[in-house]
Scaffold this motif. Structure first.
Motif, mmCIF file in Angstrom:
data_model
loop_
_atom_site.group_PDB
_atom_site.id
_atom_site.type_symbol
_atom_site.label_atom_id
_atom_site.label_comp_id
_atom_site.label_asym_id
_atom_site.label_seq_id
_atom_site.Cartn_x
_atom_site.Cartn_y
_atom_site.Cartn_z
ATOM 1 N N LYS A 1 0.845 -1.204 0.000
ATOM 2 C CA LYS A 1 0.000 0.000 0.000
ATOM 3 C C LYS A 1 0.884 1.260 0.000
ATOM 4 C CE LYS A 1 -3.923 2.359 0.899
ATOM 5 N NZ LYS A 1 -3.370 3.667 1.066
ATOM 6 N N ALA A 2 1.902 1.249 0.860
ATOM 7 C CA ALA A 2 2.803 2.406 0.926
ATOM 8 C C ALA A 2 3.496 2.617 -0.415
ATOM 9 C CB ALA A 2 3.831 2.194 2.033
ATOM 10 N N ALA A 3 3.840 1.504 -1.091
ATOM 11 C CA ALA A 3 4.492 1.592 -2.394
ATOM 12 C C ALA A 3 3.544 2.210 -3.423
ATOM 13 C CB ALA A 3 4.942 0.202 -2.839
ATOM 14 N N GLU A 4 2.266 1.772 -3.368
ATOM 15 C CA GLU A 4 1.271 2.343 -4.298
ATOM 16 C C GLU A 4 1.103 3.845 -4.067
ATOM 17 O OE1 GLU A 4 -2.287 0.052 -3.739
ATOM 18 O OE2 GLU A 4 -1.248 -1.767 -4.409
ATOM 19 N N ASP A 5 1.256 4.234 -2.791
ATOM 20 C CA ASP A 5 1.138 5.648 -2.464
ATOM 21 C C ASP A 5 2.398 6.434 -2.825
ATOM 22 O OD1 ASP A 5 -1.316 5.025 -1.550
ATOM 23 O OD2 ASP A 5 -0.812 5.081 0.585
ATOM 24 N N GLY A 6 3.386 5.727 -3.410
ATOM 25 C CA GLY A 6 4.545 6.433 -3.942
ATOM 26 C C GLY A 6 5.750 6.514 -3.006
ATOM 27 N N LEU A 7 5.806 5.628 -2.008
ATOM 28 C CA LEU A 7 6.960 5.675 -1.090
ATOM 29 C C LEU A 7 8.266 5.366 -1.834
ATOM 30 C CD1 LEU A 7 8.142 5.814 1.819
ATOM 31 C CD2 LEU A 7 7.714 3.346 1.985
ATOM 32 N N ILE A 8 9.222 6.254 -1.668
ATOM 33 C CA ILE A 8 10.559 6.041 -2.226
ATOM 34 C C ILE A 8 11.520 5.866 -1.053
ATOM 35 C CG2 ILE A 8 12.433 7.044 -3.615
ATOM 36 C CD1 ILE A 8 10.007 6.673 -5.327
ATOM 37 N N TRP A 9 12.431 4.894 -1.151
ATOM 38 C CA TRP A 9 13.383 4.674 -0.058
ATOM 39 C C TRP A 9 14.538 5.681 -0.146
ATOM 40 C CZ3 TRP A 9 11.313 2.804 3.804
ATOM 41 C CH2 TRP A 9 10.564 1.615 3.815
ATOM 42 N N ASP A 10 14.199 6.944 0.031
ATOM 43 C CA ASP A 10 15.274 7.940 0.101
ATOM 44 C C ASP A 10 15.823 7.943 1.526
ATOM 45 O OD1 ASP A 10 13.350 9.212 1.608
ATOM 46 O OD2 ASP A 10 12.851 10.677 0.060
ATOM 47 N N GLU A 11 16.808 8.797 1.726
ATOM 48 C CA GLU A 11 17.491 8.787 3.012
ATOM 49 C C GLU A 11 16.529 9.052 4.175
ATOM 50 O OE1 GLU A 11 21.790 10.331 4.544
ATOM 51 O OE2 GLU A 11 21.363 9.871 2.465
ATOM 52 N N ALA A 12 15.623 9.995 3.963
ATOM 53 C CA ALA A 12 14.703 10.367 5.040
ATOM 54 C C ALA A 12 13.770 9.201 5.382
ATOM 55 C CB ALA A 12 13.888 11.589 4.618
ATOM 56 N N ALA A 13 13.229 8.570 4.349
ATOM 57 C CA ALA A 13 12.291 7.466 4.592
ATOM 58 C C ALA A 13 13.014 6.293 5.254
ATOM 59 C CB ALA A 13 11.661 7.024 3.271
ATOM 60 N N LEU A 14 14.205 5.986 4.755
ATOM 61 C CA LEU A 14 14.956 4.881 5.346
ATOM 62 C C LEU A 14 15.311 5.166 6.804
ATOM 63 C CD1 LEU A 14 17.401 3.696 2.537
ATOM 64 C CD2 LEU A 14 15.672 2.316 3.689
ATOM 65 N N THR A 15 15.661 6.420 7.082
ATOM 66 C CA THR A 15 16.025 6.781 8.451
ATOM 67 C C THR A 15 14.856 6.526 9.394
ATOM 68 O OG1 THR A 15 17.537 8.448 7.624
ATOM 69 C CG2 THR A 15 16.854 8.648 9.932
ATOM 70 N N GLN A 16 13.684 6.966 8.969
ATOM 71 C CA GLN A 16 12.502 6.732 9.803
ATOM 72 C C GLN A 16 12.205 5.242 9.941
ATOM 73 O OE1 GLN A 16 8.778 8.844 9.456
ATOM 74 N NE2 GLN A 16 9.789 10.381 8.202
ATOM 75 N N PHE A 17 12.242 4.552 8.818
ATOM 76 C CA PHE A 17 11.902 3.128 8.807
ATOM 77 C C PHE A 17 12.856 2.340 9.699
ATOM 78 C CE2 PHE A 17 12.065 -1.098 6.540
ATOM 79 C CZ PHE A 17 10.789 -1.504 6.917
#
Lengths: 388, 360
Positions: free
Chosen positions: B308-324
């Motif tokens: 679902k997150a991927a469909e919503d356009g999640l990109i594993w950039d630095e910010a997203a990876l840091t949070q994850f």
């Protein structure tokens, strides 16, 4: 001219060393601090329920000092004083009994050297070459001289029911690590041991009393042994169903796979013990063992299993104990793909990884006794590899 | 004990077929165990139910107990935390690569679960649950495995009626028939195979612990062996995976940070592979993951929330990876990734630098 270590008087040749009580119970000299147990942190969730590995790459002979013999605990190594120790025998017996530690020392006792191998030794290598070091691939093994009372003697003291087919054994630690053992084995060669290599068991090896189950997987060698129950059926505890069972390719699993089959490993050279002296005379050495009897022969290959030559056994193989082998040879400085292959007194020949996988697939975890390959490179470095 | 008596005991054990206590010279050591002592230690329960005490517990009560005593290691839904055992799921995976073995997918007898919870759990506080509480926790584990409904009450009356899915999944050790004859006899000594090729190297995975001579030797190999030099025609996979700094296309790769990240990544390597030939394991292969759209590694079966997150356009950039990476299950509720998260910001930065250094 000459080597200053010879031509000049050294400090140790002039001054004085330590007095006799410098270390009332000694430790290895500081130059050997690398010879220690090590673990692989990513294997388990927590060191309390985990395993570490014997530095077999740095040892010789066959006896493992207790201080560097691998540990495996399920709820941590407990401190249980001899005075607080009790051993109960109950179940299908004439008289359920309780023994103190002092009671056990009054029974006739025996001495035997046996290897203990964790069923999971080499387990990380099922799916492929993973860990660089004999310590990590084959270090869940040790070999000690045990002093203890034959379990048969204690069962007779309680008057075991001769129709009973099983015993159930458990430890005093929080895991209890209960296991069922067939009565035939219990009466054959199982020991209730309290000394190893002449001294009291170390805490991490079950002080003050552990079970010794020769040739069978280490999980059965219950530490801090507190209870032996004579039963008519196996308990099928967690350790003998959810663990220590071997899943085959089709999803069915073997249970009661207690025996450790014949196996060998070249301990030097190996990834942690590279060849540092360049071409010329050298000693290739390793260990071999079988849970089904004595090692009768070990062959070594330098070309990945194409050609083999018999190694020299340091002593004739002893039943269910480690055997040291040597191949005294000349290294030409070229690459080698070193392998060792053990044979035991039943005629069994240690299989290759491909042979094992053909029968069991890659998901077995336990009982991986395959032939190991070390790739010796031209500078003498060694790496864990798989070959065709 | 005399040899004569030893022999006699053997004869008795071997020839008598009716039940008799073993007759041997007794030394009179030890003392009789009292009934209370036996009751205090004799807790084992076998598959026929022998030893199972009277009691009962509901899924509902079990859920609360599980949350209090078990979830810290086994997860709220028995799905497991970090490397702690997963107790639920995995049905149908036993004949696949890396099968998931849980109470529901693997254990043959429910009595074993009862016995183990009763005697050995909770971890670090064993034997503190009451009999009814043990029934309740076991009931909840059954529920987590979709084996009972949420209104189920487990008791000594009905426990033996519960059949676990893998009850027939075990055979007695058959090595004497399937293996020993095959692997016995005089082995080949010369020209045993046509050719020998190296098919896999441990350095590709590079999971050997640090601070060992093996590690130092590996570094020596990387540094000195011409085979491993990046300029060589056929670069071994090992060098590529292990010396990312030399190959990184990014402008200013921080070698020290990348090296630190490689170390931190060992926490991830139980589930994720990187480097040449990296494959999806428990988690997806991670080459080139930094800047990559989420949920898009070929062939990996992602959780629905991650899809679902991927469909919503999640990109594993630095910010997203840091949070994850700091708290995976907070960032994506319901992710299959059971890792609890990296506590230190510098570890997260290092592991991202390391992942960035791996070419897609």
């Amino acid at each position: 001219a000459g080597d200053p270590l010879i031509t000049e008087v050294q400090s140790w040749a002039r001054g004085l060393g330590d007095g006799v009580d410098a270390t009332p119970y000694g430790l290895p000299i500081k130059y050997e601090t690398d010879v220690i147990r090590r673990n692989v942190p990513w294997l388990t969730a927590d060191s309390i329920s985990s395993v570490n590995f014997t530095p077999i790459h740095a040892l010789d002979g066959t006896i493992t000092p207790q201080g560097c013999a691998f540990e495996r605990h399920h709820s941590g190594a407990i401190e249980l004083a001899k005075d607080d120790y009790r051993l109960m025998i109950n179940g299908l017996v004439e008289t359920p009994l309780v023994f103190t530690y002092a009671d056990l020392e009054r029974f006739p006792r025996v001495n035997h050297v046996y290897f203990l191998e964790c069923a999971a030794n080499t387990g990380m290598e099922w799916a492929g070459a993973q860990l660089n070091g004999a310590q990590f691939t084959h270090g869940m093994i040790h070999n000690m001289e045990y002093s203890g009372v034959p379990l048969k003697t204690l069962l007779e003291e309680a008057g075991y029911d001769t129709a009973a087919k099983w015993i159930y054994v458990e430890g005093a630690d929080a895991s209890s690590n209960g296991r069922s053992i067939p009565m035939d084995k219990a009466l054959d060669d199982v020991l209730v041991a309290f000394k190893a290599n002449g001294e009291a068991l170390r805490k991490e090896h079950g002080y003050p009393v552990r079970l010794v189950v020769p040739g069978w997987e280490g999980n059965l060698w219950v530490k801090w042994l507190r209870r032996i129950e004579v039963t008519d059926a196996p308990v099928e505890s967690r350790e003998e169903t959810s663990k220590y069972t071997d899943t085959l390719d089709d999803g069915t699993s073997r249970k009661w796979t207690w025996v450790m089959d014949a196996k060998s490993i070249i301990t030097s050279p190996s990834p942690q013990a590279p060849i540092q002296h360049g071409p010329g005379p050298m000693v290739i050495t390793g260990l071999a063992w079988s849970g089904r009897g004595a090692i009768t022969r070990v062959d070594v290959s330098k070309d990945g299993g194409k050609n083999w030559e018999p190694a020299r056994l340091a002593k004739p193989g002893e039943r269910m104990a480690l055997t040291r082998f040597y191949l005294d040879t000349i290294w030409d400085g070229q690459e080698m793909l070193l392998q060792a292959r053990a044979m035991d007194e039943t005629g069994y020949v240690q299989p290759t990884k491909a042979q094992l996988r053909e029968v069991r697939g890659e998901n077995s975890i336990y009982h991986n006794n395959c032939i190991q390959t070390w790739w010796v490179q031209e500078q003498g470095q060694v790496e864990n590899v798989e070959v065709s | 004990m005399s040899k004569y008596l030893n022999g006699l005991a053997g004869v008795l054990a071997g020839t008598l077929i009716f039940t008799l206590p073993a007759q041997a010279e007794k030394l009179g050591l030890g003392r009789p165990a009292t009934d209370d002592e036996i009751a205090a230690w004799n807790h084992d329960v076998n598959p026929a139910g022998a030893g199972l005490p009277v009691g009962s517990g509901s899924v509902e009560d079990g859920e609360a107990l599980f949350g209090d005593y078990c979830a810290i290691c086994h997860g709220d839904f028995a799905e497991g935390v970090d490397n702690w055992p997963k107790l639920a799921g995995g049905q149908g995976t036993l004949n696949r690569k890396d099968p998931l073995k849980t109470v529901g997918s693997y254990w043959p007898h429910l009595t074993t679960t009862w016995d183990y919870v009763n005697r050995s759990m909770p971890f670090g506080n064993a034997q503190t649950l009451t009999t009814d509480e043990v029934y309740a926790v076991v009931a909840y584990i059954l529920y987590s495995n979709d084996l009972v409904e949420d209104d189920f009450v487990l008791s000594n009356e009905n426990l033996l009626d519960i059949e676990l899915p893998n009850k027939d999944g075990f055979i007695v050790d058959n090595r004497p028939e399937t293996e020993y004859p095959k692997w016995s006899g005089e082995p080949c000594m010369t020209n045993c195979k046509e050719s020998v090729e190296i098919t896999m190297k441990a350095m590709v995975l590079d999971v050997t612990p640090e601070e060992t001579k093996a590690r130092k030797v590996q570094e020596m190999i990387k540094a000195t062996n011409p085979r491993n030099a990046p300029a060589a025609e056929a670069v071994p996979a090992a060098a590529e995976a292990a010396s990312p700094a030399a190959e990184s296309p990014s402008a200013v790769p921080d070698a020290a940070l990348i090296a630190k990240g490689e170390t931190v990544f060992k926490k991830c390597s139980a589930c994720h592979q990187v480097g040449e030939g990296a494959q999806n394991k428990v988690g997806p292969a991670l080459n080139g993951i930094v800047g990559h759209p989420a949920g898009a590694i070929d062939g990996f079966r992602y959780s629905n929330p991650l899809k679902k997150a991927a469909e919503d356009g999640l990109i594993w950039d630095e910010a997203a990876l840091t949070q994850f990476l700091s708290k995976p299950r907070d960032f994506i509720k319901g992710t299959k990734m059971s890792f609890a998260g990296l506590k230190k910001d510098e570890d997260i930065a290092a592991v991202i630098a390391y992942l960035r250094s791996l070419s897609p």
